[in-house]
Write a protein that holds these residues in place. Structure first.
Motif, mmCIF file in Angstrom:
data_model
loop_
_atom_site.group_PDB
_atom_site.id
_atom_site.type_symbol
_atom_site.label_atom_id
_atom_site.label_comp_id
_atom_site.label_asym_id
_atom_site.label_seq_id
_atom_site.Cartn_x
_atom_site.Cartn_y
_atom_site.Cartn_z
ATOM 1 N N GLU A 82 60.549 -29.113 68.839
ATOM 2 C CA GLU A 82 61.273 -29.459 70.414
ATOM 3 C C GLU A 82 59.644 -30.799 70.990
ATOM 4 O OE1 GLU A 82 60.958 -26.176 73.601
ATOM 5 O OE2 GLU A 82 62.444 -26.236 72.799
ATOM 6 N N PHE A 83 60.523 -30.825 71.430
ATOM 7 C CA PHE A 83 59.108 -31.857 71.845
ATOM 8 C C PHE A 83 59.256 -32.310 74.127
ATOM 9 C CE2 PHE A 83 57.079 -35.575 74.206
ATOM 10 C CZ PHE A 83 55.255 -35.482 73.183
ATOM 11 N N TYR A 84 58.775 -32.064 74.269
ATOM 12 C CA TYR A 84 59.426 -31.701 75.777
ATOM 13 C C TYR A 84 60.535 -31.555 76.766
ATOM 14 C CZ TYR A 84 57.247 -33.926 80.563
ATOM 15 O OH TYR A 84 56.520 -33.417 81.590
ATOM 16 N N GLY A 85 60.314 -30.288 75.865
ATOM 17 C CA GLY A 85 62.038 -29.637 76.244
ATOM 18 C C GLY A 85 63.239 -29.952 75.467
ATOM 19 N N LEU A 86 62.729 -31.703 75.022
ATOM 20 C CA LEU A 86 64.090 -31.844 73.672
ATOM 21 C C LEU A 86 63.782 -31.762 72.222
ATOM 22 C CD1 LEU A 86 63.752 -35.644 75.786
ATOM 23 C CD2 LEU A 86 65.043 -33.839 75.868
ATOM 24 N N THR A 87 65.514 -31.250 71.440
ATOM 25 C CA THR A 87 64.746 -31.015 70.385
ATOM 26 C C THR A 87 64.823 -32.194 69.153
ATOM 27 O OG1 THR A 87 66.424 -28.714 70.538
ATOM 28 C CG2 THR A 87 66.198 -29.432 68.055
ATOM 29 N N PHE A 88 63.776 -32.198 68.435
ATOM 30 C CA PHE A 88 64.383 -33.281 67.451
ATOM 31 C C PHE A 88 64.767 -33.301 66.122
ATOM 32 C CE2 PHE A 88 61.914 -34.741 71.507
ATOM 33 C CZ PHE A 88 62.136 -36.686 71.417
ATOM 34 N N LYS A 89 65.258 -33.948 65.805
ATOM 35 C CA LYS A 89 65.398 -34.162 63.842
ATOM 36 C C LYS A 89 63.990 -34.330 63.222
ATOM 37 C CE LYS A 89 67.836 -34.978 60.024
ATOM 38 N NZ LYS A 89 69.287 -35.552 59.781
ATOM 39 N N VAL A 90 63.244 -33.330 62.613
ATOM 40 C CA VAL A 90 61.975 -33.964 61.946
ATOM 41 C C VAL A 90 62.195 -34.325 60.563
ATOM 42 C CG1 VAL A 90 60.476 -33.776 63.772
ATOM 43 C CG2 VAL A 90 60.738 -31.975 62.493
ATOM 44 N N THR A 91 61.361 -35.290 59.464
ATOM 45 C CA THR A 91 62.296 -35.345 58.521
ATOM 46 C C THR A 91 60.356 -35.390 57.888
ATOM 47 O OG1 THR A 91 62.554 -37.528 57.658
ATOM 48 C CG2 THR A 91 63.865 -36.133 58.116
ATOM 49 N N PRO A 92 60.222 -35.680 56.639
ATOM 50 C CA PRO A 92 58.737 -35.816 56.026
ATOM 51 C C PRO A 92 58.338 -37.195 55.842
ATOM 52 C CG PRO A 92 59.586 -33.998 54.273
ATOM 53 C CD PRO A 92 60.782 -34.614 55.319
ATOM 54 N N ALA A 93 59.641 -38.094 56.663
ATOM 55 C CA ALA A 93 59.488 -39.178 57.177
ATOM 56 C C ALA A 93 58.731 -39.561 58.018
ATOM 57 C CB ALA A 93 60.610 -40.256 56.414
ATOM 58 N N VAL A 94 58.689 -38.481 58.534
ATOM 59 C CA VAL A 94 57.890 -38.471 60.541
ATOM 60 C C VAL A 94 56.775 -37.623 60.456
ATOM 61 C CG1 VAL A 94 59.457 -39.899 61.404
ATOM 62 C CG2 VAL A 94 59.608 -37.441 61.722
ATOM 63 N N LEU A 95 56.137 -37.214 61.087
ATOM 64 C CA LEU A 95 55.376 -37.229 61.706
ATOM 65 C C LEU A 95 55.462 -35.809 62.553
ATOM 66 C CD1 LEU A 95 51.564 -36.912 61.200
ATOM 67 C CD2 LEU A 95 51.510 -37.817 63.805
ATOM 68 N N PRO A 213 53.858 -37.384 56.509
ATOM 69 C CA PRO A 213 53.567 -38.556 55.659
ATOM 70 C C PRO A 213 52.081 -39.413 56.329
ATOM 71 C CG PRO A 213 54.776 -39.264 57.623
ATOM 72 C CD PRO A 213 54.489 -37.526 57.446
ATOM 73 N N ARG A 214 51.744 -39.937 55.240
ATOM 74 C CA ARG A 214 50.185 -40.737 55.576
ATOM 75 C C ARG A 214 50.477 -41.645 56.215
ATOM 76 N NH1 ARG A 214 44.836 -39.608 51.472
ATOM 77 N NH2 ARG A 214 46.157 -38.163 51.007
ATOM 78 N N LEU A 215 51.498 -42.460 55.755
ATOM 79 C CA LEU A 215 51.214 -43.874 57.250
ATOM 80 C C LEU A 215 51.198 -43.553 58.249
ATOM 81 C CD1 LEU A 215 51.858 -47.239 57.258
ATOM 82 C CD2 LEU A 215 54.812 -46.353 57.423
ATOM 83 N N ALA A 216 51.491 -42.216 59.451
ATOM 84 C CA ALA A 216 51.616 -41.872 59.995
ATOM 85 C C ALA A 216 50.152 -41.371 60.493
ATOM 86 C CB ALA A 216 52.504 -40.758 60.667
ATOM 87 N N LEU A 217 49.035 -40.787 59.619
ATOM 88 C CA LEU A 217 47.527 -40.342 59.240
ATOM 89 C C LEU A 217 46.470 -41.862 59.296
ATOM 90 C CD1 LEU A 217 49.081 -37.399 56.890
ATOM 91 C CD2 LEU A 217 48.402 -37.707 60.020
ATOM 92 N N ASP A 218 46.494 -42.472 58.376
ATOM 93 C CA ASP A 218 45.488 -43.493 57.804
ATOM 94 C C ASP A 218 45.330 -43.835 59.007
ATOM 95 O OD1 ASP A 218 43.231 -44.182 56.387
ATOM 96 O OD2 ASP A 218 44.948 -44.169 54.644
ATOM 97 N N GLY A 219 44.442 -43.698 59.859
ATOM 98 C CA GLY A 219 43.685 -44.459 60.830
ATOM 99 C C GLY A 219 42.350 -45.699 60.375
ATOM 100 N N GLY A 220 42.933 -46.304 58.629
ATOM 101 C CA GLY A 220 41.357 -46.884 58.316
ATOM 102 C C GLY A 220 39.950 -45.859 57.967
ATOM 103 N N PRO A 221 38.748 -46.607 57.869
ATOM 104 C CA PRO A 221 37.388 -46.215 57.995
ATOM 105 C C PRO A 221 36.940 -45.453 58.693
ATOM 106 C CG PRO A 221 37.689 -48.235 56.896
ATOM 107 C CD PRO A 221 38.708 -48.486 57.433
ATOM 108 N N ASP A 222 37.262 -45.502 59.965
ATOM 109 C CA ASP A 222 37.210 -45.043 61.273
ATOM 110 C C ASP A 222 38.465 -44.656 62.296
ATOM 111 O OD1 ASP A 222 37.246 -47.389 61.964
ATOM 112 O OD2 ASP A 222 35.888 -47.892 62.675
ATOM 113 N N GLY A 223 39.230 -44.501 61.303
ATOM 114 C CA GLY A 223 40.385 -44.589 61.903
ATOM 115 C C GLY A 223 41.082 -45.049 63.353
ATOM 116 N N LEU A 224 39.742 -46.134 63.582
ATOM 117 C CA LEU A 224 40.185 -47.019 63.983
ATOM 118 C C LEU A 224 41.084 -48.655 64.399
ATOM 119 C CD1 LEU A 224 36.398 -46.189 65.925
ATOM 120 C CD2 LEU A 224 38.672 -45.380 67.148
ATOM 121 N N ALA A 225 41.295 -48.111 63.156
ATOM 122 C CA ALA A 225 41.692 -49.559 63.048
ATOM 123 C C ALA A 225 42.844 -49.458 63.403
ATOM 124 C CB ALA A 225 42.180 -49.499 61.150
#
Length: 289
Positions: A82-95, A213-225
């Motif tokens: 649930e997010f902002y009162g809405l129900t979202f389908k989530v899978t390991p493809a998304v954060l 998913p690492r793609l949704a986590l990894d912000g580069g060396p300092d996280g700011l990329a």
């Protein structure tokens, strides 16, 4: 699971098992999974606690608890969040959408309404994942023209599915950050991009590190990329957006605010703390049209 248990006994047994496995918040996880397996609302669950556990659901219950004990996020087991009162389908493809991101939605919705009272600003959610930010904004501001982009085709497919199920008209584009919006005028840009420094990912909680998913986590060396790239990509647009908002990690607010100041497009830059007092969002506003 022991045979012949009441629901409340099955809940307690599972809570103890999860606690012994090192799962954080074992009781809330056990309740969430038990309600999911049995298809019960909160009120129905409370009323059924003294009922016998239905034997036909035992295999699904045991599998859910085993998966949770192994570290898998409960949201991936139930398939929704649930997010902002809405129900979202989530899978390991998304954060998995987080509650603190709701504060970014509220800030963008409020500031956008001031800049375009009764209008329909062209808004892009960059790195949409499950589509949570875009869908919440469209629900709060139905007149706004909302688009969402993501690099991952799987994430984009899921975001489309969520928008369709919620009955929301949102345009979706695949590509890296602002690239799919090249040449398009945008009034508002909002993003919760990857912001974990690459070297810190291995130190994250296992259920985040091993499942999201690492793609949704990894912000580069300092996280700011991603923030730097988006500042550079603004030149792809006919003009900078008058309203821009980012979610970010602990300790990054000063650096991201400085990136916005250096860009020189927004005369007002504000930082928004989350409920824990951590500076979690940076918003840039140009009140000059």
């Amino acid at each position: 699971m022991s045979s012949g248990l009441l629901l409340i006994e099955a809940f307690k047994e599972a809570s103890s098992f999860l606690a012994a496995a090192g799962v954080q918040e074992p009781e809330s996880n056990a309740e969430l999974l038990l309600r999911h397996v049995l298809g019960l609302s909160g009120a129905e669950y409370l009323m059924a606690l003294r009922d016998p556990f239905p034997a036909q659901h035992a295999p699904a219950w045991e599998e859910a608890i085993r998966r949770k004990a192994a570290g898998e996020p409960a949201q991936y087991i139930t398939g929704e969040q649930e997010f902002y009162g809405l129900t979202f389908k989530v899978t390991p493809a998304v954060l998995i959408p987080r509650p603190e991101t709701e504060l970014l939605v509220e800030a963008i919705a409020a500031e956008g309404a001031k800049l375009w009272p009764g209008g329909a600003p062209r808004t892009a959610d960059i790195g949409t994942g499950s589509g949570a930010i875009a869908a919440a904004l469209k629900t709060l501001r139905p007149a706004w023209r909302i688009a969402a982009g993501d690099l991952s085709p799987d994430a984009l497919a899921l975001a489309r599915e969520n928008a369709s199920r919620l009955g929301l008209e949102i345009t979706f584009k695949q590509g890296n950050l602002l690239e799919p919006f090249a040449g398009e005028p945008l009034d508002i840009v909002v993003s919760n991009p990857p912001y974990i420094p690459a070297a810190d990912i291995e130190e994250l909680q296992p259920e985040v590190r091993d499942y999201e998913p690492r793609l949704a986590l990894d912000g580069g060396p300092d996280g700011l990329a991603p923030y730097r790239v988006m500042m550079q990509q603004l030149q792809l647009l006919p003009a900078p957006p008058r309203l821009i908002g980012f979610e970010l990690g602990m300790g990054q607010a000063g650096d991201v605010a400085e990136l916005l100041r250096e860009a020189g497009h927004w005369e007002e830059i504000m930082t928004i703390p989350d409920l824990a007092g951590i500076d979690r969002h940076v918003v840039g506003i140009s009140r000059i049209s």
